[in-house]
Motif scaffolding. Structure first.
Motif, PDB file in Angstrom:
ATOM      1  N   SER A  94       0.829  -1.210   0.000  1.00 18.16           N
ATOM      2  CA  SER A  94       0.000   0.000   0.000  1.00 18.16           C
ATOM      3  C   SER A  94       0.861   1.257   0.000  1.00 18.16           C
ATOM      4  O   SER A  94       0.520   2.266  -0.632  1.00 18.16           O
ATOM      5  CB  SER A  94      -0.956   0.005   1.191  1.00 18.16           C
ATOM      6  OG  SER A  94      -0.241   0.055   2.410  1.00 18.16           O
ATOM      7  N   GLY A  95       2.002   1.224   0.693  1.00 19.27           N
ATOM      8  CA  GLY A  95       2.914   2.368   0.703  1.00 19.27           C
ATOM      9  C   GLY A  95       3.558   2.590  -0.653  1.00 19.27           C
ATOM     10  O   GLY A  95       3.713   3.736  -1.092  1.00 19.27           O
ATOM     11  N   ARG A  96       3.933   1.499  -1.309  1.00 16.74           N
ATOM     12  CA  ARG A  96       4.509   1.632  -2.649  1.00 16.74           C
ATOM     13  C   ARG A  96       3.470   2.151  -3.643  1.00 16.74           C
ATOM     14  O   ARG A  96       3.784   2.942  -4.529  1.00 16.74           O
ATOM     15  CB  ARG A  96       5.074   0.296  -3.106  1.00 16.74           C
ATOM     16  CG  ARG A  96       6.308  -0.133  -2.317  1.00 16.74           C
ATOM     17  CD  ARG A  96       6.833  -1.472  -2.770  1.00 16.74           C
ATOM     18  NE  ARG A  96       8.014  -1.863  -1.990  1.00 16.74           N
ATOM     19  CZ  ARG A  96       8.618  -3.037  -2.086  1.00 16.74           C
ATOM     20  NH1 ARG A  96       8.162  -3.944  -2.945  1.00 16.74           N
ATOM     21  NH2 ARG A  96       9.674  -3.307  -1.328  1.00 16.74           N
ATOM     22  N   PHE A  97       2.239   1.682  -3.468  1.00 18.87           N
ATOM     23  CA  PHE A  97       1.191   2.188  -4.348  1.00 18.87           C
ATOM     24  C   PHE A  97       0.924   3.668  -4.100  1.00 18.87           C
ATOM     25  O   PHE A  97       0.690   4.434  -5.034  1.00 18.87           O
ATOM     26  CB  PHE A  97      -0.099   1.383  -4.163  1.00 18.87           C
ATOM     27  CG  PHE A  97      -1.217   1.841  -5.058  1.00 18.87           C
ATOM     28  CD1 PHE A  97      -1.136   1.684  -6.437  1.00 18.87           C
ATOM     29  CD2 PHE A  97      -2.342   2.454  -4.526  1.00 18.87           C
ATOM     30  CE1 PHE A  97      -2.154   2.124  -7.266  1.00 18.87           C
ATOM     31  CE2 PHE A  97      -3.368   2.893  -5.346  1.00 18.87           C
ATOM     32  CZ  PHE A  97      -3.275   2.722  -6.724  1.00 18.87           C
ATOM     33  N   ALA A  98       0.975   4.084  -2.849  1.00 14.17           N
ATOM     34  CA  ALA A  98       0.784   5.504  -2.527  1.00 14.17           C
ATOM     35  C   ALA A  98       1.820   6.361  -3.240  1.00 14.17           C
ATOM     36  O   ALA A  98       1.502   7.438  -3.769  1.00 14.17           O
ATOM     37  CB  ALA A  98       0.870   5.711  -1.015  1.00 14.17           C
ATOM     38  N   ALA A  99       3.060   5.891  -3.272  1.00 14.87           N
ATOM     39  CA  ALA A  99       4.118   6.632  -3.970  1.00 14.87           C
ATOM     40  C   ALA A  99       3.840   6.687  -5.465  1.00 14.87           C
ATOM     41  O   ALA A  99       4.105   7.711  -6.126  1.00 14.87           O
ATOM     42  CB  ALA A  99       5.470   5.973  -3.703  1.00 14.87           C
ATOM     43  N   TYR A 100       3.305   5.609  -6.010  1.00 10.08           N
ATOM     44  CA  TYR A 100       2.978   5.584  -7.438  1.00 10.08           C
ATOM     45  C   TYR A 100       1.858   6.578  -7.745  1.00 10.08           C
ATOM     46  O   TYR A 100       1.906   7.293  -8.755  1.00 10.08           O
ATOM     47  CB  TYR A 100       2.569   4.176  -7.857  1.00 10.08           C
ATOM     48  CG  TYR A 100       2.342   4.029  -9.346  1.00 10.08           C
ATOM     49  CD1 TYR A 100       3.417   3.880 -10.218  1.00 10.08           C
ATOM     50  CD2 TYR A 100       1.056   4.048  -9.885  1.00 10.08           C
ATOM     51  CE1 TYR A 100       3.215   3.759 -11.584  1.00 10.08           C
ATOM     52  CE2 TYR A 100       0.843   3.923 -11.239  1.00 10.08           C
ATOM     53  CZ  TYR A 100       1.933   3.773 -12.087  1.00 10.08           C
ATOM     54  OH  TYR A 100       1.723   3.656 -13.463  1.00 10.08           O
ATOM     55  N   VAL A 101       0.850   6.634  -6.893  1.00  6.22           N
ATOM     56  CA  VAL A 101      -0.239   7.603  -7.077  1.00  6.22           C
ATOM     57  C   VAL A 101       0.305   9.020  -7.082  1.00  6.22           C
ATOM     58  O   VAL A 101      -0.076   9.851  -7.921  1.00  6.22           O
ATOM     59  CB  VAL A 101      -1.307   7.437  -5.982  1.00  6.22           C
ATOM     60  CG1 VAL A 101      -2.307   8.601  -6.021  1.00  6.22           C
ATOM     61  CG2 VAL A 101      -2.036   6.114  -6.134  1.00  6.22           C
ATOM     62  N   GLU A 102       1.213   9.320  -6.163  1.00  4.62           N
ATOM     63  CA  GLU A 102       1.794  10.660  -6.110  1.00  4.62           C
ATOM     64  C   GLU A 102       2.573  10.970  -7.389  1.00  4.62           C
ATOM     65  O   GLU A 102       2.554  12.106  -7.878  1.00  4.62           O
ATOM     66  CB  GLU A 102       2.699  10.796  -4.888  1.00  4.62           C
ATOM     67  CG  GLU A 102       1.960  10.794  -3.566  1.00  4.62           C
ATOM     68  CD  GLU A 102       0.823  11.802  -3.547  1.00  4.62           C
ATOM     69  OE1 GLU A 102       1.070  13.004  -3.777  1.00  4.62           O
ATOM     70  OE2 GLU A 102      -0.331  11.373  -3.325  1.00  4.62           O
ATOM     71  N   ASP A 103       3.251   9.978  -7.921  1.00  6.70           N
ATOM     72  CA  ASP A 103       3.995  10.177  -9.166  1.00  6.70           C
ATOM     73  C   ASP A 103       3.044  10.479 -10.325  1.00  6.70           C
ATOM     74  O   ASP A 103       3.294  11.394 -11.121  1.00  6.70           O
ATOM     75  CB  ASP A 103       4.819   8.930  -9.472  1.00  6.70           C
ATOM     76  CG  ASP A 103       5.633   9.074 -10.751  1.00  6.70           C
ATOM     77  OD1 ASP A 103       6.473  10.000 -10.815  1.00  6.70           O
ATOM     78  OD2 ASP A 103       5.421   8.280 -11.690  1.00  6.70           O
ATOM     79  N   VAL A 104       1.945   9.739 -10.412  1.00  7.14           N
ATOM     80  CA  VAL A 104       0.957   9.978 -11.473  1.00  7.14           C
ATOM     81  C   VAL A 104       0.335  11.359 -11.323  1.00  7.14           C
ATOM     82  O   VAL A 104       0.180  12.098 -12.307  1.00  7.14           O
ATOM     83  CB  VAL A 104      -0.128   8.886 -11.457  1.00  7.14           C
ATOM     84  CG1 VAL A 104      -1.287   9.254 -12.383  1.00  7.14           C
ATOM     85  CG2 VAL A 104       0.458   7.537 -11.863  1.00  7.14           C
TER      86      VAL A 104
END
Length: 229
Positions: free
Chosen positions: A83-93
């Motif tokens: 979930s933390g890695r996905f959160a970082a991906y969302v921020e990148d998008v």
């Protein structure tokens, strides 16, 4: 005489060319950008599973730059790692697109990863639509078959820490729009009613195998109508 006349005429000509163009550009409204869509695959899969649905989104007018597929190691823990890695991906998008929010379309195990982000990772203010295809949202008994060696499988078992954490309180928190698609012929999700969530728009997809929801025309139309609404 010629030099004195030519300079003013040149300046006037340039001004005549530039001013109407600037005015015309100012009068044309810019089309609002679409909300970026992030596709999240399931257990033991990869972003390639989204080929059919991505093509349908593009046929509906989405550009490649508005469609994102997140790939990840599905053997990892939902709450401690993914979930933390996905959160970082969302921020990148969000940073690359300039969008305030994203839409999420998740399949199977990806539903747990993205739900944990929305509920416990600060995603309620950054996600507009969340769609789950065949997600083990209340656990699946078939996950016991791999629970001995896979943390992800343990997370999918009924009564796991992840399942309890997602079930506590409001299952569909915040201003996010939630929707699920489930099948009564799903060989992976057991029981079938594990998929629907309180507060979500829950859609019966008919008799489809677990992975067939990814390429079904009816499911595709429903998902695209939901995130475009």
């Amino acid at each position: 005489m010629l030099r004195r006349i030519s300079v003013p005429l040149t300046v006037a000509a340039v001004a005549a060319l530039l001013l109407p163009q600037s005015s015309a550009q100012a009068d044309v409204p810019r089309e609002a950008a679409r909300t970026p869509v992030i596709f999240v695959h399931g257990y033991n899969a990869d972003p390639g599973v989204w080929g059919s649905l991505r093509d349908d989104f593009k046929a509906s007018g989405y550009a490649d730059a508005e469609l994102h597929s997140w790939g990840y190691d599905t053997s990892q823990s939902v709450n401690e790692v993914l979930s933390g890695r996905f959160a970082a991906y969302v921020e990148d998008v969000r940073a690359r697109s300039g969008a305030a929010k994203v839409d999420i379309v998740a399949h199977s195990f990806g539903s747990l990863v993205t739900r944990w982000y929305v509920k416990h990772g600060g995603g309620t203010g950054k996600v507009a639509h969340w769609a789950s295809l065949a997600g083990p949202n209340h656990g699946t008994a078939t996950a016991w078959a791999c629970a001995a060696w896979s943390q992800a499988c343990r997370d999918m078992t009924p009564g796991s820490y992840v399942q309890d954490g997602l079930a506590e309180g409001d299952e569909t928190p915040g201003d996010v729009a939630y929707a699920t698609w489930w099948s009564n012929c799903d060989e992976v999700i057991n029981p079938d009613n594990s998929v629907p969530l309180d507060g979500a728009t829950n859609n019966a997809a008919g008799c489809l195998k677990h992975n067939d929801l990814l390429g079904d025309d009816g499911v595709s139309q429903g998902v695209r109508a939901f995130v475009g609404g």
